[in-house]
Design a protein around this motif. Sequence first.
Motif, PDB file in Angstrom:
ATOM      1  N   LEU A 312       0.828  -1.198   0.000  1.00  0.00           N
ATOM      2  CA  LEU A 312       0.000   0.000   0.000  1.00  0.00           C
ATOM      3  C   LEU A 312       0.866   1.253   0.000  1.00  0.00           C
ATOM      4  CD1 LEU A 312      -2.802   1.266   0.149  1.00  0.00           C
ATOM      5  CD2 LEU A 312      -2.721   1.029   2.638  1.00  0.00           C
ATOM      6  N   CYS A 313       1.914   1.241   0.795  1.00  0.00           N
ATOM      7  CA  CYS A 313       2.810   2.400   0.874  1.00  0.00           C
ATOM      8  C   CYS A 313       3.498   2.655  -0.467  1.00  0.00           C
ATOM      9  CB  CYS A 313       3.844   2.168   1.970  1.00  0.00           C
ATOM     10  SG  CYS A 313       4.872   3.604   2.331  1.00  0.00           S
ATOM     11  N   ASP A 314       3.936   1.612  -1.140  1.00  0.00           N
ATOM     12  CA  ASP A 314       4.611   1.760  -2.434  1.00  0.00           C
ATOM     13  C   ASP A 314       3.684   2.377  -3.477  1.00  0.00           C
ATOM     14  OD1 ASP A 314       6.859   1.122  -4.319  1.00  0.00           O
ATOM     15  OD2 ASP A 314       5.293  -0.123  -5.218  1.00  0.00           O
ATOM     16  N   SER A 315       2.421   1.912  -3.523  1.00  0.00           N
ATOM     17  CA  SER A 315       1.462   2.469  -4.490  1.00  0.00           C
ATOM     18  C   SER A 315       1.173   3.931  -4.198  1.00  0.00           C
ATOM     19  CB  SER A 315       0.162   1.661  -4.456  1.00  0.00           C
ATOM     20  OG  SER A 315       0.363   0.350  -4.920  1.00  0.00           O
ATOM     21  N   LEU A 316       1.011   4.284  -2.930  1.00  0.00           N
ATOM     22  CA  LEU A 316       0.720   5.677  -2.580  1.00  0.00           C
ATOM     23  C   LEU A 316       1.933   6.570  -2.833  1.00  0.00           C
ATOM     24  CD1 LEU A 316      -1.407   5.183   0.662  1.00  0.00           C
ATOM     25  CD2 LEU A 316      -2.191   5.787  -1.620  1.00  0.00           C
ATOM     26  N   PHE A 317       3.136   6.072  -2.619  1.00  0.00           N
ATOM     27  CA  PHE A 317       4.350   6.834  -2.940  1.00  0.00           C
ATOM     28  C   PHE A 317       4.378   7.176  -4.427  1.00  0.00           C
ATOM     29  CE2 PHE A 317       6.404   6.144   1.134  1.00  0.00           C
ATOM     30  CZ  PHE A 317       7.284   7.216   1.213  1.00  0.00           C
ATOM     31  N   ARG A 318       4.049   6.203  -5.253  1.00  0.00           N
ATOM     32  CA  ARG A 318       4.066   6.426  -6.710  1.00  0.00           C
ATOM     33  C   ARG A 318       3.044   7.473  -7.118  1.00  0.00           C
ATOM     34  NH1 ARG A 318       3.049   0.622  -8.866  1.00  0.00           N
ATOM     35  NH2 ARG A 318       2.725   1.775 -10.823  1.00  0.00           N
ATOM     36  N   LEU A 319       1.854   7.418  -6.543  1.00  0.00           N
ATOM     37  CA  LEU A 319       0.808   8.376  -6.904  1.00  0.00           C
ATOM     38  C   LEU A 319       1.111   9.762  -6.346  1.00  0.00           C
ATOM     39  CD1 LEU A 319      -2.466   6.266  -6.473  1.00  0.00           C
ATOM     40  CD2 LEU A 319      -1.391   6.977  -8.600  1.00  0.00           C
ATOM     41  N   CYS A 320       1.562   9.822  -5.103  1.00  0.00           N
ATOM     42  CA  CYS A 320       1.848  11.121  -4.494  1.00  0.00           C
ATOM     43  C   CYS A 320       3.027  11.825  -5.168  1.00  0.00           C
ATOM     44  CB  CYS A 320       2.130  10.956  -2.999  1.00  0.00           C
ATOM     45  SG  CYS A 320       0.687  10.455  -2.028  1.00  0.00           S
ATOM     46  N   SER A 321       3.895  11.052  -5.819  1.00  0.00           N
ATOM     47  CA  SER A 321       5.048  11.639  -6.518  1.00  0.00           C
ATOM     48  C   SER A 321       4.643  12.287  -7.836  1.00  0.00           C
ATOM     49  CB  SER A 321       6.107  10.564  -6.784  1.00  0.00           C
ATOM     50  OG  SER A 321       6.570   9.995  -5.584  1.00  0.00           O
ATOM     51  N   MET A 322       3.439  11.997  -8.312  1.00  0.00           N
ATOM     52  CA  MET A 322       2.960  12.587  -9.561  1.00  0.00           C
ATOM     53  C   MET A 322       2.470  14.009  -9.314  1.00  0.00           C
ATOM     54  SD  MET A 322       0.813   9.226 -10.847  1.00  0.00           S
ATOM     55  CE  MET A 322       0.150  10.017 -12.318  1.00  0.00           C
ATOM     56  N   ASP A 323       2.558  14.858 -10.351  1.00  0.00           N
ATOM     57  CA  ASP A 323       2.008  16.202 -10.210  1.00  0.00           C
ATOM     58  C   ASP A 323       0.484  16.147 -10.328  1.00  0.00           C
ATOM     59  OD1 ASP A 323       1.224  16.870 -13.198  1.00  0.00           O
ATOM     60  OD2 ASP A 323       3.223  15.970 -13.254  1.00  0.00           O
ATOM     61  N   LYS A 324      -0.160  17.235  -9.948  1.00  0.00           N
ATOM     62  CA  LYS A 324      -1.625  17.269  -9.898  1.00  0.00           C
ATOM     63  C   LYS A 324      -2.258  16.990 -11.258  1.00  0.00           C
ATOM     64  CE  LYS A 324      -3.284  18.760  -5.786  1.00  0.00           C
ATOM     65  NZ  LYS A 324      -4.576  18.500  -5.148  1.00  0.00           N
ATOM     66  N   LYS A 325      -1.685  17.544 -12.311  1.00  0.00           N
ATOM     67  CA  LYS A 325      -2.277  17.349 -13.639  1.00  0.00           C
ATOM     68  C   LYS A 325      -2.239  15.884 -14.052  1.00  0.00           C
ATOM     69  CE  LYS A 325      -1.493  21.966 -15.589  1.00  0.00           C
ATOM     70  NZ  LYS A 325      -0.861  22.750 -16.676  1.00  0.00           N
ATOM     71  N   SER A 326      -1.134  15.210 -13.725  1.00  0.00           N
ATOM     72  CA  SER A 326      -1.026  13.786 -14.062  1.00  0.00           C
ATOM     73  C   SER A 326      -2.022  12.961 -13.261  1.00  0.00           C
ATOM     74  CB  SER A 326       0.404  13.289 -13.805  1.00  0.00           C
ATOM     75  OG  SER A 326       1.331  13.991 -14.594  1.00  0.00           O
ATOM     76  N   LEU A 327      -2.200  13.328 -11.990  1.00  0.00           N
ATOM     77  CA  LEU A 327      -3.185  12.632 -11.159  1.00  0.00           C
ATOM     78  C   LEU A 327      -4.589  12.806 -11.717  1.00  0.00           C
ATOM     79  CD1 LEU A 327      -2.262  13.130  -7.377  1.00  0.00           C
ATOM     80  CD2 LEU A 327      -2.490  10.981  -8.615  1.00  0.00           C
ATOM     81  N   TRP A 328      -4.914  14.041 -12.090  1.00  0.00           N
ATOM     82  CA  TRP A 328      -6.247  14.297 -12.649  1.00  0.00           C
ATOM     83  C   TRP A 328      -6.440  13.566 -13.973  1.00  0.00           C
ATOM     84  CZ3 TRP A 328      -6.461  20.340 -11.752  1.00  0.00           C
ATOM     85  CH2 TRP A 328      -6.567  20.576 -10.370  1.00  0.00           C
ATOM     86  N   LYS A 329      -5.377  13.541 -14.786  1.00  0.00           N
ATOM     87  CA  LYS A 329      -5.471  12.816 -16.066  1.00  0.00           C
ATOM     88  C   LYS A 329      -5.741  11.331 -15.811  1.00  0.00           C
ATOM     89  CE  LYS A 329      -4.781  12.132 -20.558  1.00  0.00           C
ATOM     90  NZ  LYS A 329      -4.768  10.666 -20.600  1.00  0.00           N
ATOM     91  N   LEU A 330      -5.056  10.750 -14.831  1.00  0.00           N
ATOM     92  CA  LEU A 330      -5.284   9.349 -14.488  1.00  0.00           C
ATOM     93  C   LEU A 330      -6.726   9.138 -14.036  1.00  0.00           C
ATOM     94  CD1 LEU A 330      -4.322   6.464 -13.924  1.00  0.00           C
ATOM     95  CD2 LEU A 330      -3.454   7.248 -11.714  1.00  0.00           C
TER      96      LEU A 330
END
Length: 675
Positions: A312-330
């Motif tokens: 769980l920590c590894d997946s959240l690290f990967r997502l939190c490392s993304m910028d906001k625009k990339s998160l929204w695009k996902l």
Amino acid sequence: MRILILTDNMDAGGAETHILTLTNGLISYGHTVFIASRGGRAAHKAKELGARHARIDLVSRSPNSLAKAYIKLYALCKHYRIDIIHAHARMAAVLGARVAERLRIPLVTTAHARFSVTPAKKLICRWGTLCAAVSEDIKQSVCKNYGISPENVRVIENGIDTDNFSPNKSANDDSLHIVFMSRMDCDCSKAARLLCAIAPKLHRRFPNLKITLAGGGNALNTVRDLATVAMRESDIAIRVIGHISDPKKLLQSADIFVGVSRAALEAMSCGAATVIAGDEGFFGIVDKNNFSIASLDNFCARICEKLSADKLCDSLFRLCSMDKKSLWKLGLDLREELLKTHRAELMTQKTLSMYRDAQKRIPCGQSDIVLCGYYGFCNIGDDALLRNAVLRAEKSFPKYNVCALTARGKRDEDRFGVRCVRRKSLAALREIKRAKTFIFGGGTLLQDITSKRSLLFYLFLLRYAQRNGVRCELWANGIGPLRVRFLRLLTSRALCGCSYIGTRDIRSAFFVRTLTNNSCVLPVVENDLAANTPPASETRVSFLLKYFGIDENAPFAVIAVKGSRIKKSDTDELLRLCHVLNMLRSLKYQLLFVEFFPREDHRLIDALAKRFDGNIAKNLCASDIVGIFSRAKLVCASRFHALVFARDADTPFLAFGTDPKITAFASKNSFLPQN
């Protein structure tokens, strides 16, 4: 259409939300919806949508309560002339089945999760004319544990109100918001507890992080205590807000969602990046490429690896490392995928289609066409013959009612969607006597290799129909061999009394002409009735291969062997099969063994699977098998219909066995050069 929905409670939960969404869709299509339950917080929402709610206790199992519930249900259905009953809980389905049987109303059910299985529960459970499952793994669980035919279980995904759950992101918010939402019970709050455990570690790397944990249950206080401990270790903001009646605003504010099932779907509809993590397993980050795989178990990760803090920590690290625009695009990509398969409108349309099909399956009293064969014995090939024979009969005689003589009579009616009568009963003779046409629908019924008693039984039925002036037909039958002269004489007389004779191969046609001295009606060579069976969906086949431990990226072969009455000649063929299996294993092929007739095949298949390190596939239907065959590199079979399905799937096959129908089929449909 007047629809009665039955459930235990109308409280807060995924099943209740499913019912509300379905109710809204049914009413929008102009149908009248009644809901019977013990009540709850969601009952008034159903009334606001326009449904009528009847307070009936469908939870209590005392004889007195069950009797009262039955009387109320019966009165409700009769007074309002209910057209269909849709049950969403076990006891509700049991009572609904009794009422539906008495009033001749179709009953359908929905399986929202895996049910616990005990001998008593298995005995009392009722699944109705048709059953809906919210995902492929639930469908397989129902078929495996309760013996339901896969063809009677339809996957209808959870529908999400995508207009209500829509993206609403704030561009000015620089914080990262992680949301978990689920029931906070001991058996479904593991992800929330792990989030609290890894929160300090996440906060050290991402100081702008905040976490919200939502949901009520018996583990809520435990989660609150863990959140308090995490906040003491760091300055991270963790809110534990308990039950919320309207989750839309919370999900719209989420940048990352952690959870499972309907809550995860609603988060994706709001455009949140999603990590599937729950007590039943861990899938990880969902994207547009693996969305369909995550949907196989309703986004619950039941067929995935176990959840752990590190994963769980590894997946959240990967997502939190993304910028906001990339998160929204996902998140927006996930919403686009969800719109294709999980819209509320699609769920409503599929459910209405199931209702209409269930209404067509209510058997009538008078039968004009009677089908006979080796039906109802759980042989996949013969069951496929009956289903296709029914379709052909309904197409050939559209104004006539169809009845089938099967092994278990009325118990087979729900399986095949046609009126069924136990074939060894006086009722079967009554059906034949008053029918207009009596049909042998596929199979090799007129032969004395398997049993002389079975041949005499089928000849008796055929002659009984002829003597009562009933038109007799044979559809795609295999005829012979007949070794006993007296039986050849009886069969000849029976065939001469038939108005139409269809054989499934030239060998049988020539045998008929020889047997009757060319005085009989000219036989017509037809395709086997089980031929051209449509394959299961690509999603279903992918799930089955994963479920049975087959890696699609590596070649695999399917083996279907006949496990009964192994003679010396068959033993030689079995030795040849073992030699082929050894060669396939040396070539790194995966082996998948399919049980066509479990009662006969299980022992031999189990032994071969252990010897050659293969996997066994069970609880399949003909469409499933055709779909699996289409992905295989090779089919090795001594079951006739396995060869038929391999031909339909356009897959090379090796035929084993000395049965004349096997040799005739292999010589006509050879894929591989013969030595």
